[in-house]
Design an enzyme around this catalytic site. Structure first.
Site, mmCIF file in Angstrom:
data_model
loop_
_atom_site.group_PDB
_atom_site.id
_atom_site.type_symbol
_atom_site.label_atom_id
_atom_site.label_comp_id
_atom_site.label_asym_id
_atom_site.label_seq_id
_atom_site.Cartn_x
_atom_site.Cartn_y
_atom_site.Cartn_z
ATOM 1 N N LYS A 110 -7.327 12.558 3.233
ATOM 2 C CA LYS A 110 -8.738 12.753 3.572
ATOM 3 C C LYS A 110 -9.015 12.367 5.020
ATOM 4 C CE LYS A 110 -10.817 12.557 -1.007
ATOM 5 N NZ LYS A 110 -11.980 12.108 -1.793
ATOM 6 N N TYR A 154 -16.066 19.428 -11.020
ATOM 7 C CA TYR A 154 -16.896 18.396 -11.623
ATOM 8 C C TYR A 154 -18.132 18.068 -10.781
ATOM 9 C CZ TYR A 154 -18.509 14.029 -13.614
ATOM 10 O OH TYR A 154 -19.298 13.061 -14.164
ATOM 11 N N PRO A 191 -4.889 7.406 -10.539
ATOM 12 C CA PRO A 191 -6.023 6.713 -11.174
ATOM 13 C C PRO A 191 -5.825 5.203 -11.278
ATOM 14 C CG PRO A 191 -5.460 8.689 -12.405
ATOM 15 C CD PRO A 191 -4.377 8.499 -11.395
ATOM 16 N N SER A 238 -15.283 28.858 -19.818
ATOM 17 C CA SER A 238 -16.391 27.993 -19.410
ATOM 18 C C SER A 238 -16.717 28.184 -17.931
ATOM 19 C CB SER A 238 -16.053 26.522 -19.697
ATOM 20 O OG SER A 238 -14.943 26.102 -18.918
ATOM 21 N N PHE A 291 -16.859 11.995 -0.816
ATOM 22 C CA PHE A 291 -17.633 11.668 -2.023
ATOM 23 C C PHE A 291 -17.065 10.522 -2.855
ATOM 24 C CE2 PHE A 291 -18.197 16.280 -1.218
ATOM 25 C CZ PHE A 291 -19.501 16.206 -0.744
ATOM 26 N N PRO A 316 -10.732 34.155 -7.418
ATOM 27 C CA PRO A 316 -10.956 35.407 -8.141
ATOM 28 C C PRO A 316 -10.789 35.223 -9.650
ATOM 29 C CG PRO A 316 -9.565 35.784 -6.215
ATOM 30 C CD PRO A 316 -9.699 34.300 -6.370
#
Length: 319
Positions: free
Chosen positions: A135, A16, A262, A46, A115, A38
């Site tokens: 992270k 994304y 989420p 897409s 990010f 690969p």
């Protein structure tokens, strides 16, 4: 004498935010490489078309797995900067990239896949906190290895969250969900701007071994302010349905992983307001104050884009 632009290798370039990074690197004239899994007959068409598009723009496509140590080292030795935009399931796989960077010994800057929120300065409900802790492991490994870095806290992906919160593609739905009171301030930055600023800081010596925070004043907004602004632009009125903090905590405790992640993000960002509950330190960089040559899109301008050519909704990859 013209300076030579640094070459940039991007991991997760078909994801994304990764595709925005690739396009920004191309736009700013950098020799750009993408390390991609690969291709197989099962590869999403897409993704195949996206890689073909990159290649037509001069991007060097390197197909390989993160377990291919020699290939990783070889491609890293060809570039100056490495940017990882790998999604949540691959966060700890970045340790393999770090090992390859150490062997290569030539990288001028590494930007790991942050990010989002500034993970060293916020706390969250357990499902989201586990992601942040992973992270942090990557950050500490980079520091311990002595690799030149820039840690990027880009806060919220603006188009992603406008789609998630406002459902602008659904013209038949007049109900909008608000998490908590709707008063907590968040920071919604357009993905194109995040990518341009990231490529900028990746090549800026003043950003080396520092934390870069994206907090432009025109993008600090609460959920209720966002809805009011959208109502003015569309001429529509929306019914607001609140989801309480208690309900979000309950969902965080009861939903299976990774569906509960989420929920933890919504709680941290839109109920607790973690993006705005700390001061930017003297050693930190706030990008909109440093790079005046990049005119960022305010949230007002981003909503104008949604009125004309709305970005497609997307789903975060948590599994």
């Amino acid at each position: 004498m013209e300076s030579v632009l640094s070459s940039i290798l991007i991991f997760g370039g078909t994801g994304y935010i990764g595709r925005y990074m690739v396009m920004a690197s191309i736009k700013m004239g950098h020799p750009t490489y993408v390390y991609s899994r690969p291709m197989t007959p099962q590869t999403d068409p897409s993704k195949t078309e996206l890689l073909k598009g990159f290649k037509s723009r001069g991007v060097h496509i390197v197909q390989g797995d993160l377990d291919e140590d020699e290939k990783l080292v070889s491609v890293i030795q060809q570039v100056d900067v490495v940017i990882s935009t790998l999604a949540y399931p691959q966060v700890l796989d970045q340790l393999k990239i770090i090992d390859a960077i150490k062997v290569a010994g030539t990288i001028k800057r590494f930007l790991p896949s942050d990010f989002g929120v500034e993970e060293d300065r916020v706390t969250a409900l357990p499902p989201f906190q586990e992601l942040l802790d992973k992270k942090k492991i990557i950050r500490r490994a980079i520091e311990a290895a002595g690799i030149p870095y820039t840690f990027v806290s880009a806060n919220c992906f603006g188009a992603y969250f406008v789609n998630y919160l406002l459902h602008p593609h659904d013209h038949s739905n007049d109900t909008i969900t608000v998490y908590g009171s709707g008063l907590a301030k968040a920071v919604l930055n357009y993905e194109e701007d995040i990518a341009l600023y990231t490529i900028k800081v990746a090549n800026d010596p003043t950003a080396c071994n520092r934390i870069v925070i994206f907090r432009p004043p025109g993008n600090v907004i609460s959920q209720l302010e966002l809805i009011t602004l959208w109502e003015k632009k569309t001429g529509r009125s929306f019914k607001i349905v609140h989801v309480s903090e208690e309900e979000l905590v309950k969902r965080s405790d009861t939903l299976p992983s990774p569906q509960n992640i989420p929920v933890g993000i919504l709680h941290a960002v839109f109920v607790k307001g973690v993006l705005m509950n700390f001061e930017i330190g003297k050693e930190d960089i706030e990008v909109s104050k440093l790079y005046h040559d990049i005119k960022y899109h305010t949230i007002d301008q981003l909503l104008d884009i949604f009125l004309v050519t709305p970005p497609s909704p997307a789903s975060a990859a948590f599994e």
